[in-house]
Design a protein around this motif. Structure first.
Motif, PDB file in Angstrom:
ATOM      1  N   GLY A 122      -2.536   9.215   5.761  1.00 18.81           N
ATOM      2  CA  GLY A 122      -1.994   9.567   7.069  1.00 18.81           C
ATOM      3  C   GLY A 122      -1.371  10.949   7.108  1.00 18.81           C
ATOM      4  N   ARG A 125       1.525   9.052   9.472  1.00 17.59           N
ATOM      5  CA  ARG A 125       0.820   8.193  10.425  1.00 17.59           C
ATOM      6  C   ARG A 125       0.121   7.063   9.668  1.00 17.59           C
ATOM      7  N   GLY A 126       0.410   5.825  10.116  1.00 19.04           N
ATOM      8  CA  GLY A 126      -0.132   4.661   9.432  1.00 19.04           C
ATOM      9  C   GLY A 126       0.746   4.143   8.320  1.00 19.04           C
ATOM     10  N   ASP A 127       1.801   4.891   7.959  1.00 16.95           N
ATOM     11  CA  ASP A 127       2.732   4.431   6.922  1.00 16.95           C
ATOM     12  C   ASP A 127       3.730   3.441   7.505  1.00 16.95           C
ATOM     13  N   CYS A 128       4.363   2.688   6.630  1.00 14.08           N
ATOM     14  CA  CYS A 128       5.448   1.786   7.026  1.00 14.08           C
ATOM     15  C   CYS A 128       6.812   2.322   6.596  1.00 14.08           C
ATOM     16  N   PRO A 163       3.352  -0.422  10.615  1.00 16.22           N
ATOM     17  CA  PRO A 163       3.001   0.999  10.485  1.00 16.22           C
ATOM     18  C   PRO A 163       3.311   1.766  11.760  1.00 16.22           C
ATOM     19  N   GLN A 222       2.482   4.885  14.451  1.00 17.34           N
ATOM     20  CA  GLN A 222       1.424   5.747  14.962  1.00 17.34           C
ATOM     21  C   GLN A 222       1.964   7.103  15.381  1.00 17.34           C
ATOM     22  N   THR A 242       4.722   1.937  17.393  1.00 20.91           N
ATOM     23  CA  THR A 242       3.837   1.019  16.690  1.00 20.91           C
ATOM     24  C   THR A 242       2.719   0.608  17.654  1.00 20.91           C
TER      25      THR A 242
END
Length: 256
Positions: A71, A89-92, A117, A119, A143
């Motif tokens: 991301g 982006r896409g990480d938690c 995650p 956005q 999210t």
């Protein structure tokens, strides 16, 4: 490419290949430090962050490898605390680093983690943070279904306003008119205090309740009961295995 553009002359005053990866990158201005923070990808698609001096773009002041996630990193800078928050982006998780005027420059502080995650991420303007509860940053995490506020606070117990955490910040009063700006005039931002007006104290946190675990005594079964339970579970497992075989056959037929 990292490019510095003079908007008045509509010209590029400096540029450099900041990160060698083909994926997109991001860059932000580090306020009073007058540096540039960039985030991008290396040749092996590893995520990297770097600090640049706009007066000399020949090489970064420092560069660090973050990880190998895919991301794009979205950086947000807090000038008051000299902290950069980085959300991929896409990480938690959201990592944050302190920027210091020494040879190392970038110091990893900690990270916030969740199960959903992100956005996208945006920041509350500094004038809107909760200074009475020592909130130095509030991010809004987008999210797939919600927008979640994430609060970063300094754990202090004092009820008074912490002036070292909250110096004056740019307010809502413009420093220049559009005409002045187009005439090549410069001016520093008009600052305002974050100190609350009047005799306002931080709300006391609710006292923590003592946690008392509930321990249940295990039920003792007889030998006959254990054997019956074992037969029931064995039968259940056999049934589920047969169902899986049926579903695998159905999936195979659908693919054919």
């Amino acid at each position: 490419m990292l490019r510095i553009i003079d908007p008045r002359s509509n010209s590029v005053t400096g540029e450099v290949l900041a990160h060698e990866g083909v994926k997109g990158g991001r860059a932000i201005w580090l306020g009073e430090k007058e540096w540039i923070f960039s985030a991008g990808f290396g040749r092996q698609s590893e995520r990297k962050i770097a600090i640049w001096d706009p007066k000399n773009l020949s090489k970064p002041l420092t560069e660090q490898t973050v990880d190998n996630a895919a991301g794009v990193i979205m950086p947000i800078y807090d000038n008051s605390s000299s902290i950069v928050f980085t959300a991929g982006r896409g990480d938690c998780s959201i990592r944050y680093y302190e920027i210091v005027n020494d040879s190392t420059i970038i110091y990893f502080l900690s990270s916030y983690s969740s199960t959903t995650p992100q956005q996208g991420v945006a920041a509350m303007p500094k004038v809107g943070v909760d200074v009475l509860n020592n909130e130095i940053m509030r991010l809004y995490k987008a999210t797939p279904t919600t927008i979640e506020p994430v609060s970063f606070r300094v754990p202090r117990r004092s009820d008074s306003f912490q002036s070292d955490l909250f110096p004056d910040v740019p307010g809502t009063t413009p420093a220049l008119t559009a005409k002045d700006w187009l005439s090549n005039k410069n001016s520093k931002p008009v600052l305002q205090s974050l100190a609350p007006s009047g005799d306002v104290q931080r709300q006391a946190a609710a006292p923590e309740r003592e946690f008392t675990p509930v321990v249940k005594e295990p039920k003792v079964l007889s030998q006959a009961a254990l054997e019956a339970q074992n037969r029931e579970l064995t039968s259940r497992v056999s049934f589920l295995e047969a169902e899986l075989v049926k579903k695998d056959a159905m999936i195979k037929q659908l693919k054919e």
